[in-house]
Design a protein around this motif. Structure first.
Motif, PDB file in Angstrom:
ATOM      1  N   GLN A  36      -2.935  -2.046   4.315  1.00 29.71           N
ATOM      2  CA  GLN A  36      -2.062  -0.921   4.637  1.00 29.71           C
ATOM      3  C   GLN A  36      -0.650  -1.459   4.773  1.00 29.71           C
ATOM      4  N   ASP A  37       0.236  -0.969   3.897  1.00 25.67           N
ATOM      5  CA  ASP A  37       1.635  -1.388   3.934  1.00 25.67           C
ATOM      6  C   ASP A  37       2.308  -0.807   5.160  1.00 25.67           C
ATOM      7  N   GLY A  38       3.360  -1.442   5.565  1.00 25.75           N
ATOM      8  CA  GLY A  38       4.142  -0.981   6.695  1.00 25.75           C
ATOM      9  C   GLY A  38       5.044  -2.098   7.160  1.00 25.75           C
ATOM     10  N   THR A 116       0.259   4.025   0.489  1.00 22.15           N
ATOM     11  CA  THR A 116       0.491   2.904   1.408  1.00 22.15           C
ATOM     12  C   THR A 116      -0.700   1.947   1.473  1.00 22.15           C
ATOM     13  N   HIS A 117      -1.736   2.182   0.652  1.00 20.08           N
ATOM     14  CA  HIS A 117      -2.925   1.328   0.664  1.00 20.08           C
ATOM     15  C   HIS A 117      -3.126   0.652  -0.687  1.00 20.08           C
TER      16      HIS A 117
END
Length: 144
Positions: A36-38, A116-117
């Motif tokens: 999961q990006d962030g 985002t994945h």
């Protein structure tokens, strides 16, 4: 008693219960996980929150498709743990009740539906050290 992982519980803090379902997707000696990006990318078991009125197994199938782009076989329940965490996307402190399943991926339909994945394959014996939360890591380690 349910095992607890994550941030220390503050008795003055109000935690919102957040039930979720997560799955260990195994193919041979590899696991299909999601990044999961962030602000701080996290390697996680695919899965997530169960929406109001949604049953746990359909929620898990939905989350796996959204986060990996794969379908999976019938999941088998392994157990449950709790995590107390801040969820910035909801701006809330949550008591996540994480039910963990095991299954096998069966068909890749395309890339993850959630931008985002990213779906990644990881050797099962390396996964506990790479997973971003202790509860996920403990369940994977219990299968080794």
């Amino acid at each position: 008693m349910i095992r607890r992982y994550g941030e220390r519980v503050d008795p003055a803090m109000r935690y919102t219960p957040r039930p979720g379902a997560y799955v260990i997707l195994q193919r041979g000696r590899d696991l299909l996980l999601t990044v999961q990006d962030g602000e701080r990318p996290e390697l996680q078991l695919p899965g997530g929150g169960i929406d109001a009125g949604e049953h746990v197994v359909p929620a898990l199938h939905r989350e796996v498709m959204e986060e990996t782009g794969w379908r999976m076989d019938r999941p088998v329940r392994l157990g449950v743990f709790k995590r107390f965490v801040f969820m910035p996307e909801y701006d809330m402190w949550a008591e996540k009740i994480c039910t963990i399943y095991w299954s096998q991926p069966t068909l890749r339909l395309g890339p993850p539906l959630e931008e985002t994945h990213t779906a990644v394959w990881v050797p099962m014996d390396e996964a506990p050290a790479l997973l971003s939360n202790e509860g996920d890591a403990a369940f994977v380690a219990s299968l080794l």
